[in-house]
Design a protein around this motif. Structure first.
Motif, PDB file in Angstrom:
ATOM      1  N   ALA A 213       0.830  -1.204   0.000  1.00 26.17           N
ATOM      2  CA  ALA A 213       0.000   0.000   0.000  1.00 26.17           C
ATOM      3  C   ALA A 213       0.864   1.254   0.000  1.00 26.17           C
ATOM      4  O   ALA A 213       0.621   2.192  -0.770  1.00 26.17           O
ATOM      5  CB  ALA A 213      -0.948  -0.011   1.197  1.00 26.17           C
ATOM      6  N   LEU A 214       1.874   1.272   0.836  1.00 29.80           N
ATOM      7  CA  LEU A 214       2.761   2.437   0.925  1.00 29.80           C
ATOM      8  C   LEU A 214       3.550   2.639  -0.366  1.00 29.80           C
ATOM      9  O   LEU A 214       3.668   3.761  -0.876  1.00 29.80           O
ATOM     10  CB  LEU A 214       3.709   2.283   2.109  1.00 29.80           C
ATOM     11  N   ASP A 215       4.090   1.564  -0.902  1.00 27.50           N
ATOM     12  CA  ASP A 215       4.941   1.662  -2.095  1.00 27.50           C
ATOM     13  C   ASP A 215       4.167   2.086  -3.333  1.00 27.50           C
ATOM     14  O   ASP A 215       4.737   2.682  -4.257  1.00 27.50           O
ATOM     15  CB  ASP A 215       5.624   0.317  -2.371  1.00 27.50           C
ATOM     16  N   ASN A 216       2.862   1.761  -3.361  1.00 28.17           N
ATOM     17  CA  ASN A 216       2.078   1.990  -4.582  1.00 28.17           C
ATOM     18  C   ASN A 216       0.974   3.030  -4.416  1.00 28.17           C
ATOM     19  O   ASN A 216       0.142   3.202  -5.311  1.00 28.17           O
ATOM     20  CB  ASN A 216       1.475   0.663  -5.047  1.00 28.17           C
ATOM     21  N   GLY A 217       0.969   3.732  -3.293  1.00 28.54           N
ATOM     22  CA  GLY A 217      -0.019   4.770  -3.068  1.00 28.54           C
ATOM     23  C   GLY A 217      -1.443   4.263  -2.966  1.00 28.54           C
ATOM     24  O   GLY A 217      -2.388   4.940  -3.383  1.00 28.54           O
ATOM     25  N   LYS A 218      -1.618   3.070  -2.396  1.00 28.44           N
ATOM     26  CA  LYS A 218      -2.951   2.473  -2.259  1.00 28.44           C
ATOM     27  C   LYS A 218      -3.457   2.596  -0.823  1.00 28.44           C
ATOM     28  O   LYS A 218      -2.697   2.894   0.108  1.00 28.44           O
ATOM     29  CB  LYS A 218      -2.922   0.995  -2.642  1.00 28.44           C
ATOM     30  N   GLY A 219      -4.740   2.311  -0.654  1.00 30.11           N
ATOM     31  CA  GLY A 219      -5.295   2.150   0.667  1.00 30.11           C
ATOM     32  C   GLY A 219      -5.262   0.682   1.074  1.00 30.11           C
ATOM     33  O   GLY A 219      -4.754  -0.179   0.338  1.00 30.11           O
ATOM     34  N   ILE A 220      -5.798   0.390   2.258  1.00 33.78           N
ATOM     35  CA  ILE A 220      -5.884  -0.979   2.780  1.00 33.78           C
ATOM     36  C   ILE A 220      -7.336  -1.242   3.172  1.00 33.78           C
ATOM     37  O   ILE A 220      -7.978  -0.394   3.780  1.00 33.78           O
ATOM     38  CB  ILE A 220      -4.976  -1.163   4.014  1.00 33.78           C
ATOM     39  N   ASP A 221      -7.840  -2.407   2.800  1.00 30.66           N
ATOM     40  CA  ASP A 221      -9.171  -2.845   3.248  1.00 30.66           C
ATOM     41  C   ASP A 221      -9.095  -4.340   3.511  1.00 30.66           C
ATOM     42  O   ASP A 221      -9.113  -5.156   2.587  1.00 30.66           O
ATOM     43  CB  ASP A 221     -10.237  -2.517   2.207  1.00 30.66           C
ATOM     44  N   LEU A 222      -9.000  -4.699   4.780  1.00 25.36           N
ATOM     45  CA  LEU A 222      -8.748  -6.074   5.216  1.00 25.36           C
ATOM     46  C   LEU A 222     -10.021  -6.737   5.722  1.00 25.36           C
ATOM     47  O   LEU A 222     -10.702  -6.205   6.596  1.00 25.36           O
ATOM     48  CB  LEU A 222      -7.701  -6.072   6.340  1.00 25.36           C
ATOM     49  N   HIS A 223     -10.354  -7.919   5.181  1.00 20.15           N
ATOM     50  CA  HIS A 223     -11.426  -8.740   5.759  1.00 20.15           C
ATOM     51  C   HIS A 223     -10.926  -9.338   7.071  1.00 20.15           C
ATOM     52  O   HIS A 223      -9.877  -9.994   7.108  1.00 20.15           O
ATOM     53  CB  HIS A 223     -11.766  -9.916   4.840  1.00 20.15           C
ATOM     54  N   LEU A 224     -11.691  -9.143   8.144  1.00 23.22           N
ATOM     55  CA  LEU A 224     -11.304  -9.730   9.423  1.00 23.22           C
ATOM     56  C   LEU A 224     -12.538 -10.302  10.107  1.00 23.22           C
ATOM     57  O   LEU A 224     -13.350  -9.578  10.679  1.00 23.22           O
ATOM     58  CB  LEU A 224     -10.638  -8.674  10.320  1.00 23.22           C
ATOM     59  N   GLY A 231      -8.201 -11.310  16.579  1.00 24.95           N
ATOM     60  CA  GLY A 231      -8.904 -10.233  15.899  1.00 24.95           C
ATOM     61  C   GLY A 231      -8.518  -8.867  16.434  1.00 24.95           C
ATOM     62  O   GLY A 231      -8.257  -7.934  15.670  1.00 24.95           O
ATOM     63  N   VAL A 232      -8.472  -8.740  17.762  1.00 28.09           N
ATOM     64  CA  VAL A 232      -8.093  -7.465  18.379  1.00 28.09           C
ATOM     65  C   VAL A 232      -6.662  -7.094  18.016  1.00 28.09           C
ATOM     66  O   VAL A 232      -6.366  -5.940  17.656  1.00 28.09           O
ATOM     67  CB  VAL A 232      -8.265  -7.535  19.910  1.00 28.09           C
ATOM     68  N   LYS A 233      -5.746  -8.062  18.068  1.00 25.05           N
ATOM     69  CA  LYS A 233      -4.349  -7.781  17.750  1.00 25.05           C
ATOM     70  C   LYS A 233      -4.180  -7.348  16.294  1.00 25.05           C
ATOM     71  O   LYS A 233      -3.327  -6.500  15.975  1.00 25.05           O
ATOM     72  CB  LYS A 233      -3.484  -9.011  18.042  1.00 25.05           C
ATOM     73  N   THR A 234      -4.966  -7.932  15.401  1.00 25.38           N
ATOM     74  CA  THR A 234      -4.894  -7.549  13.988  1.00 25.38           C
ATOM     75  C   THR A 234      -5.347  -6.101  13.797  1.00 25.38           C
ATOM     76  O   THR A 234      -4.703  -5.322  13.076  1.00 25.38           O
ATOM     77  CB  THR A 234      -5.758  -8.491  13.135  1.00 25.38           C
ATOM     78  N   ILE A 235      -6.432  -5.718  14.454  1.00 27.24           N
ATOM     79  CA  ILE A 235      -6.904  -4.329  14.366  1.00 27.24           C
ATOM     80  C   ILE A 235      -5.862  -3.387  14.965  1.00 27.24           C
ATOM     81  O   ILE A 235      -5.547  -2.335  14.389  1.00 27.24           O
ATOM     82  CB  ILE A 235      -8.262  -4.171  15.071  1.00 27.24           C
ATOM     83  N   GLU A 236      -5.301  -3.758  16.108  1.00 31.28           N
ATOM     84  CA  GLU A 236      -4.266  -2.932  16.745  1.00 31.28           C
ATOM     85  C   GLU A 236      -3.053  -2.776  15.834  1.00 31.28           C
ATOM     86  O   GLU A 236      -2.445  -1.707  15.762  1.00 31.28           O
ATOM     87  CB  GLU A 236      -3.840  -3.560  18.084  1.00 31.28           C
ATOM     88  N   TYR A 253      -8.942   0.497   6.226  1.00 28.97           N
ATOM     89  CA  TYR A 253     -10.236   0.005   6.697  1.00 28.97           C
ATOM     90  C   TYR A 253     -10.132  -1.450   7.124  1.00 28.97           C
ATOM     91  O   TYR A 253      -9.341  -2.218   6.567  1.00 28.97           O
ATOM     92  CB  TYR A 253     -11.293   0.115   5.584  1.00 28.97           C
ATOM     93  N   VAL A 254     -10.947  -1.800   8.105  1.00 24.80           N
ATOM     94  CA  VAL A 254     -11.117  -3.202   8.489  1.00 24.80           C
ATOM     95  C   VAL A 254     -12.560  -3.573   8.174  1.00 24.80           C
ATOM     96  O   VAL A 254     -13.497  -2.987   8.738  1.00 24.80           O
ATOM     97  CB  VAL A 254     -10.818  -3.437   9.980  1.00 24.80           C
ATOM     98  N   SER A 255     -12.745  -4.505   7.261  1.00 27.25           N
ATOM     99  CA  SER A 255     -14.088  -4.972   6.927  1.00 27.25           C
ATOM    100  C   SER A 255     -14.513  -6.066   7.904  1.00 27.25           C
ATOM    101  O   SER A 255     -13.729  -6.970   8.210  1.00 27.25           O
ATOM    102  CB  SER A 255     -14.126  -5.509   5.495  1.00 27.25           C
ATOM    103  N   HIS A 256     -15.732  -5.955   8.368  1.00 26.15           N
ATOM    104  CA  HIS A 256     -16.346  -6.887   9.321  1.00 26.15           C
ATOM    105  C   HIS A 256     -15.849  -6.619  10.743  1.00 26.15           C
ATOM    106  O   HIS A 256     -16.633  -6.216  11.585  1.00 26.15           O
ATOM    107  CB  HIS A 256     -16.150  -8.347   8.907  1.00 26.15           C
ATOM    108  N   ALA A 257     -14.578  -6.873  11.046  1.00 26.32           N
ATOM    109  CA  ALA A 257     -14.017  -6.529  12.365  1.00 26.32           C
ATOM    110  C   ALA A 257     -14.896  -7.039  13.498  1.00 26.32           C
ATOM    111  O   ALA A 257     -15.178  -6.332  14.467  1.00 26.32           O
ATOM    112  CB  ALA A 257     -13.811  -5.017  12.475  1.00 26.32           C
ATOM    113  N   PHE A 258     -15.324  -8.295  13.386  1.00 19.06           N
ATOM    114  CA  PHE A 258     -16.269  -8.845  14.366  1.00 19.06           C
ATOM    115  C   PHE A 258     -15.728  -8.829  15.798  1.00 19.06           C
ATOM    116  O   PHE A 258     -16.506  -8.842  16.756  1.00 19.06           O
ATOM    117  CB  PHE A 258     -16.645 -10.283  13.992  1.00 19.06           C
TER     118      PHE A 258
END
Length: 406
Positions: A213-224, A231-236, A253-258
């Motif tokens: 994301a940093l190298d290519n000027g993109k955003g992040i959207d992770l399914h979790l 789950g908490v550690k991944t969000i952190e 962004y974190v998608s779902h993030a249950f």
């Protein structure tokens, strides 16, 4: 009709709130003529019922709807009905099934994606953030087929694309494909899925996703989907990365993030504060089985909460309707938003926070110069539209009349 100048007459717009003491008890409206030219709203004038133009017949004008989480490349829409199989219980079960079925699905995916887009239009949606599979089974064909369908629908739909290694980065050796697709201009976000349970590590896949994301000027959207500690550690982890790299703020962004739906009240508050400080948003399909996400707490702290349909007739879920107004309705019902003011605010979850009136009732949309991305709804006000999931009469995208009830 594509990018021609025309007028909508007898259009109902919200103009303010009616108060009794300090309570909003109703929404004020009036009829207007709306001039549209070159994909934008050119003018907003008092109504002239005898003016030449398209008669909106007193229907309410609202911003077109935005579906912020979908999978246009991978669904069963357009194929014979198939419910979810009880045999596939885990994400890895789904990966194995997809490896078997993707070659067959790809044969008809372009035409079926276009058909699904037409279906979304009928519910007033003119924008979608769509994930597309990047995996050794499909290679980049899921992207290429999706791009073809989007080219065919360019006059009626705008989209953001998320490179989605659904089958894991390490689990199925997708790293080289993800690096290749990250360089493409058509890709807006780098995605991922359940790094701990799929790839056996939080750090390794997320370090790669973040660096791409940093190298290519993109955003992040992770399914979790992971609940509990992983789950908490991944969000952190993503919060820390956004704090370390300000260019990721507002683009992560974190998608779902249950995991956020299974915390204590105090821990939920702490996480909401950290998400807001880092500019990390949450994308939710609302609702999801037994998990009720803490959307009011997240919004209270200023976290961007985006809403999408996610599954629309696919092998993951049988319940995706494609209706963003239904999503706003469900949120209002889940969290008890039942007053005129609360229901009018709930519309924001369907429109990505574009609302006709601000919180105090001042008119803020539409304005001359705004994109002509609009819907006509059979309702007297936003609150009624949300409460009753009012029928969509017409959809206009960039001035193009995309859908009109006959």
């Amino acid at each position: 009709m594509e990018n021609k100048a025309y007028t909508l007459k007898n259009v109902l717009l919200e103009t303010g709130f009616e108060y009794e003491a300090d309570e909003v008890v109703s929404t004020k409206t009036a009829l207007f003529c709306i001039g549209i030219e070159n994909g934008k709203i050119k003018s907003i004038e008092p109504n002239h019922s005898h003016a030449e133009g398209i008669d909106a017949k007193g229907r309410l004008l609202l911003p077109a709807f935005k579906d912020m989480h979908g999978h246009l490349d991978k669904m069963l829409f357009g194929l014979p009905w198939q419910a979810v199989s009880a045999k596939r219980k885990t994400v890895k079960d789904m990966i194995a099934y997809e490896q078997q079925m993707i070659p067959e699905w790809l044969k008809t995916s372009v035409a079926r994606t276009e058909k699904l887009i037409d279906f979304l239009h009928s519910y007033g949606t003119d924008f979608i953030r769509s994930h597309f599979n990047v995996d050794p089974t499909s290679g980049l064909d899921s992207l290429y087929h999706l791009e073809e369908a989007l080219r065919h629908k360019a006059s009626s739909l705008a989209a953001e694309l998320v490179a989605f290694p659904q089958h894991g980065i390490c689990y199925t050796r997708t790293e080289s494909l993800l690096k290749e697709v990250a360089k493409m201009d058509s890709v807006d976000f780098i995605g991922g899925v359940d790094p701990y349970s799929i790839d056996g590590s939080i750090e390794k896949p997320l370090e790669l996703i973040t660096q791409l994301a940093l190298d290519n000027g993109k955003g992040i959207d992770l399914h979790l989907h992971e609940r509990g500690e992983s789950g908490v550690k991944t969000i952190e982890f993503l919060i820390d990365k956004a704090l370390e790299n300000p260019q990721l703020k507002g683009k992560t962004y974190v998608s779902h993030a249950f995991a956020l739906g299974h915390l204590s009240a105090s821990e939920t508050e702490r996480m909401a504060e950290r998400l807001a400080a880092a500019g990390v948003g949450i994308v939710s399909s609302v609702p999801f089985r037994g998990t009720i996400m803490p959307i009011p707490t997240l919004r209270k702290h200023g976290v961007e909460v985006l809403i999408g349909n996610d599954n629309i007739q696919d092998h993951w879920s049988a319940f995706g309707s494609g209706n963003m107004l239904q999503k706003a309705h469900l949120i209002a019902a889940l969290y008890g938003y039942s007053t005129e003011w609360e229901l009018s605010r709930a519309l924001a979850f369907a429109t990505r926070y574009v609302l006709p009136l601000d919180d105090k009732g001042a008119q803020q949309w539409p304005r001359a110069g705004d994109a002509a991305d609009i819907v006509l709804v059979e309702a007297s006000c936003s609150a009624e539209a949300v409460s009753r999931m009012s029928p969509i009469i017409a959809l206009i995208h960039s001035g193009n009349i995309v859908f009109k009830e006959t």
